[in-house]
Design a protein around this motif. Structure first.
Motif, PDB file in Angstrom:
ATOM      1  N   UNK A   1       0.856  -1.177   0.000  1.00 45.27           N
ATOM      2  CA  UNK A   1       0.000   0.000   0.000  1.00 45.27           C
ATOM      3  C   UNK A   1       0.894   1.230   0.000  1.00 45.27           C
ATOM      4  N   UNK A   2       0.431   2.340  -0.543  1.00 46.99           N
ATOM      5  CA  UNK A   2       1.288   3.529  -0.605  1.00 46.99           C
ATOM      6  C   UNK A   2       1.494   4.161   0.763  1.00 46.99           C
ATOM      7  N   UNK A   3       2.714   4.560   1.034  1.00 49.01           N
ATOM      8  CA  UNK A   3       3.043   5.282   2.248  1.00 49.01           C
ATOM      9  C   UNK A   3       3.804   6.547   1.906  1.00 49.01           C
ATOM     10  N   UNK A   4       3.995   7.394   2.885  1.00 51.16           N
ATOM     11  CA  UNK A   4       4.652   8.687   2.599  1.00 51.16           C
ATOM     12  C   UNK A   4       6.101   8.507   2.171  1.00 51.16           C
ATOM     13  N   UNK A   5       6.720   7.361   2.531  1.00 48.58           N
ATOM     14  CA  UNK A   5       8.104   7.109   2.153  1.00 48.58           C
ATOM     15  C   UNK A   5       8.218   5.978   1.134  1.00 48.58           C
ATOM     16  N   UNK A   6       7.113   5.614   0.490  1.00 46.18           N
ATOM     17  CA  UNK A   6       7.159   4.540  -0.492  1.00 46.18           C
ATOM     18  C   UNK A   6       6.189   3.425  -0.144  1.00 46.18           C
ATOM     19  N   UNK A   7       6.266   2.334  -0.902  1.00 45.12           N
ATOM     20  CA  UNK A   7       5.333   1.225  -0.723  1.00 45.12           C
ATOM     21  C   UNK A   7       5.592   0.500   0.600  1.00 45.12           C
TER      22      UNK A   7
ATOM     23  N   UNK B   1     -12.447 -11.811  12.075  1.00 38.12           N
ATOM     24  CA  UNK B   1     -12.000 -10.412  12.040  1.00 38.12           C
ATOM     25  C   UNK B   1     -10.972 -10.207  10.931  1.00 38.12           C
ATOM     26  N   UNK B   2     -11.094  -9.142  10.160  1.00 38.47           N
ATOM     27  CA  UNK B   2     -10.053  -8.789   9.199  1.00 38.47           C
ATOM     28  C   UNK B   2      -8.843  -8.268   9.966  1.00 38.47           C
ATOM     29  N   UNK B   3      -7.671  -8.824   9.660  1.00 39.76           N
ATOM     30  CA  UNK B   3      -6.435  -8.409  10.320  1.00 39.76           C
ATOM     31  C   UNK B   3      -5.421  -8.026   9.250  1.00 39.76           C
ATOM     32  N   UNK B   4      -4.732  -6.926   9.454  1.00 31.55           N
ATOM     33  CA  UNK B   4      -3.655  -6.505   8.563  1.00 31.55           C
ATOM     34  C   UNK B   4      -2.343  -6.470   9.336  1.00 31.55           C
ATOM     35  N   UNK B   5      -1.393  -7.312   8.936  1.00 35.63           N
ATOM     36  CA  UNK B   5      -0.047  -7.281   9.501  1.00 35.63           C
ATOM     37  C   UNK B   5       0.818  -6.374   8.638  1.00 35.63           C
ATOM     38  N   UNK B   6       1.678  -5.604   9.282  1.00 32.70           N
ATOM     39  CA  UNK B   6       2.462  -4.582   8.586  1.00 32.70           C
ATOM     40  C   UNK B   6       3.947  -4.916   8.661  1.00 32.70           C
ATOM     41  N   UNK B   7       4.601  -4.949   7.530  1.00 36.62           N
ATOM     42  CA  UNK B   7       6.046  -5.182   7.453  1.00 36.62           C
ATOM     43  C   UNK B   7       6.748  -3.824   7.484  1.00 36.62           C
TER      44      UNK B   7
END
Length: 276
Positions: free
Chosen positions: A11-17, A65-71
């Motif tokens: 997903x897009x972030x302020x410093x890149x994907x 529940x929908x869960x999103x893990x973030x790398x």
């Protein structure tokens, strides 16, 4: 519990994907708030395949529940030789920016969300929630919330006596880890750690510390800070457990914690549903 499908994407972030992994239950439970889940690793290790990330997210999602893990981006490793193959490190606020951006994207898609994490991930969850008004809840496991490890209260000293050097965090090790995370000791009090900052307005919080863990000193002190700030907080110690018990899914500590986490989340869902 339902089957779970996983979807790896960026997903897009302020410093890149930002790489994320979404855990999509086959049978979503009505009213279950989506959740961001963050692994630990001293701010320098861990990824989406770490058991503390993958196994926990699977179990939470299996309850509907929908869960999103973030790398999220990691700080430089303060040991070993660097080579051209060594990934670059990113000091604070890189990891926090990734978590905030991933959380905002999930909230934009699904409404109010819960933030959760373990160890360093617990610290990131709180500091992200401070920047995300409207967060519906915080779920924190054996976290570190202070720039320096507080003195050990008697309750912690008794459970860790004789265990020095065995899976324990000393004040010197915590200080070195935290300075490495922020990049310079002068930045330790710049907002990277939530203890001692403004906590009023944070959402209801569940904290699950490890029994034989010196980081309980940080957990117990931070739970008291939250309560003093008027934040509804439930704090418990997982019996006979070590720091990192969520990485050991076959042990009782993992099962105890996941039962407590899913039970608390279900109650939060009901409370959120009653909120105008």
């Amino acid at each position: 519990m339902s089957a779970v499908r996983t979807e790896d994407r960026t997903i897009p972030g302020r410093q890149g994907a930002i790489p994320v992994r979404d855990y999509l239950p086959a049978e979503p439970r009505a009213g279950a708030a989506p959740m961001i889940w963050l692994h630990g690793g001293g701010f320098v290790t861990g990824d989406l395949d770490t058991p503390e990330s993958h196994r926990v997210a699977l179990r939470l999602a299996a309850a509907g529940r929908l869960v999103r893990a973030v790398d999220y981006r990691l700080a430089p490793r303060p040991w070993g030789r660097r080579s051209k193959h060594t990934p670059p490190g990113h000091h604070y606020p890189a990891a926090l920016d990734d978590v905030v951006d991933a959380s905002r994207a999930l909230a934009a898609e699904h409404g109010r969300i819960v933030l959760g994490g373990a160890s360093a991930g617990a610290c990131l969850a709180v500091t992200a929630a401070q920047r995300l008004p409207g967060t519906a809840g915080l779920l924190l496991c054996y976290g570190l919330y202070h720039p320096e490890l507080p003195g050990l209260p008697g309750s912690v000293r008794r459970r860790t006596r004789g265990l020095a050097g065995y899976r324990q965090f000393t004040p010197a090790a915590v200080y070195k880890m935290n300075v490495n995370y922020v990049g310079h000791e002068e930045l330790l009090t710049g907002g990277a750690f939530p203890a001692g900052t403004e906590l009023t307005g944070l959402p209801p919080t569940l904290m699950l510390d490890a029994d034989f863990d010196t980081l309980r000193a940080s957990g117990e002190a931070f739970a008291a800070e939250l309560a003093a700030a008027g934040v509804p907080v439930a704090h418990a110690v997982v019996p006979h457990s070590w720091h990192g018990y969520l990485n050991r899914h076959r042990l009782n500590g993992f099962r105890f914690a996941l039962t407590a986490m899913n039970g608390w989340l279900t109650k939060r869902d009901a409370a959120i549903a009653r909120t105008p």
